[in-house]
Design an enzyme around this catalytic site. Sequence first.
Site, PDB file in Angstrom:
ATOM      1  N   ARG A  59       0.689  -0.906   0.071  1.00 48.75           N
ATOM      2  CA  ARG A  59      -0.082  -0.097  -0.004  1.00 48.75           C
ATOM      3  C   ARG A  59       0.874   1.344   0.071  1.00 48.75           C
ATOM      4  O   ARG A  59       1.677   1.467   0.971  1.00 48.75           O
ATOM      5  CB  ARG A  59      -0.740  -0.073   1.101  1.00 48.75           C
ATOM      6  CG  ARG A  59      -1.738   1.153   1.158  1.00 48.75           C
ATOM      7  CD  ARG A  59      -2.986   0.950   2.112  1.00 48.75           C
ATOM      8  NE  ARG A  59      -2.393   1.385   3.641  1.00 48.75           N
ATOM      9  CZ  ARG A  59      -2.958   1.698   4.529  1.00 48.75           C
ATOM     10  NH1 ARG A  59      -4.184   1.407   4.804  1.00 48.75           N
ATOM     11  NH2 ARG A  59      -2.508   1.802   5.685  1.00 48.75           N
ATOM     12  N   THR A  67      -0.898   7.706  -1.067  1.00 46.60           N
ATOM     13  CA  THR A  67      -2.457   7.594  -1.783  1.00 46.60           C
ATOM     14  C   THR A  67      -3.177   6.616  -1.080  1.00 46.60           C
ATOM     15  O   THR A  67      -4.558   6.503  -1.454  1.00 46.60           O
ATOM     16  CB  THR A  67      -2.160   7.396  -3.073  1.00 46.60           C
ATOM     17  OG1 THR A  67      -1.703   5.925  -3.316  1.00 46.60           O
ATOM     18  CG2 THR A  67      -1.039   8.228  -3.875  1.00 46.60           C
ATOM     19  N   ASP A 122      -0.008  -2.808  12.865  1.00 50.05           N
ATOM     20  CA  ASP A 122       0.418  -3.517  11.565  1.00 50.05           C
ATOM     21  C   ASP A 122       0.663  -4.684  11.793  1.00 50.05           C
ATOM     22  O   ASP A 122       1.513  -5.318  12.361  1.00 50.05           O
ATOM     23  CB  ASP A 122       1.549  -2.558  11.110  1.00 50.05           C
ATOM     24  CG  ASP A 122       2.092  -3.106   9.593  1.00 50.05           C
ATOM     25  OD1 ASP A 122       2.394  -4.360   9.335  1.00 50.05           O
ATOM     26  OD2 ASP A 122       2.148  -2.259   8.755  1.00 50.05           O
ATOM     27  N   ASP A 174       4.131  -6.275  10.425  1.00 50.60           N
ATOM     28  CA  ASP A 174       5.325  -5.962  11.647  1.00 50.60           C
ATOM     29  C   ASP A 174       5.065  -6.635  12.918  1.00 50.60           C
ATOM     30  O   ASP A 174       6.157  -7.109  13.612  1.00 50.60           O
ATOM     31  CB  ASP A 174       5.009  -4.302  12.026  1.00 50.60           C
ATOM     32  CG  ASP A 174       5.568  -3.478  11.015  1.00 50.60           C
ATOM     33  OD1 ASP A 174       6.320  -4.067   9.940  1.00 50.60           O
ATOM     34  OD2 ASP A 174       5.375  -2.169  10.988  1.00 50.60           O
TER      35      ASP A 174
END
Length: 212
Positions: A103, A107, A203, A206
């Site tokens: 990603r 944006t 995340d 992560d």
Amino acid sequence: MKTLVVDHPLVAHKLTTLRDERTDSPTFRRLADELVTLLAYEATRDVRVTDATVTTPVAPAQGVRLARPAPLVVPILRAGLGMLDGMTRLLPTAEVGFIGMIRDEGTLKAQTYATRLPEDLSGRQCFVLDPMLATGGTLAAAIQLLFDRGAEDVTAICLLAAPEGLSYVESLFADHGNPVRVVTAALDERLNEHGYIVPGLGDAGDRLYGVV
């Protein structure tokens, strides 16, 4: 599009520990693996089967076997890899393909950097593994890629989903001729300004593998 939020005490228990910022990566990986197996049980409720007869030590018995072509399990790299073992434990005869997506944090659009899939998916049931359904861009792109190759229907398995992401995916596939399903452990409150699920769990990549 159908959405199933799995309401089960074991699912809620494992998800609570996944959310906890104190949970280390080894524990997070183990719990994610266990949670996916529970979600996969619901996600495969409509998997195609054919009638089969076997002989027990006592007498013939009627049963079923998974239909051909075999289901295809598709983790979205990298975080989806942390869900693969939990899925294939329940569905060991499935084949596995891979989609690499990232990603753009500016944006929030998904970009594909790798695919390892059969060119022809005609008649195949596909199960996409994507831990976090946040904006929906990554999952929608993966689903479209599978349909472009002829997939018959697609079920996404997500640890968490945000309302915005579900709405986005549904807006793209609500009138699609092929079924789309999303199975998740929880539907959270919202996305924050950075496109992260709130309260979420951070995340997923992560927390599974460490910060890269």
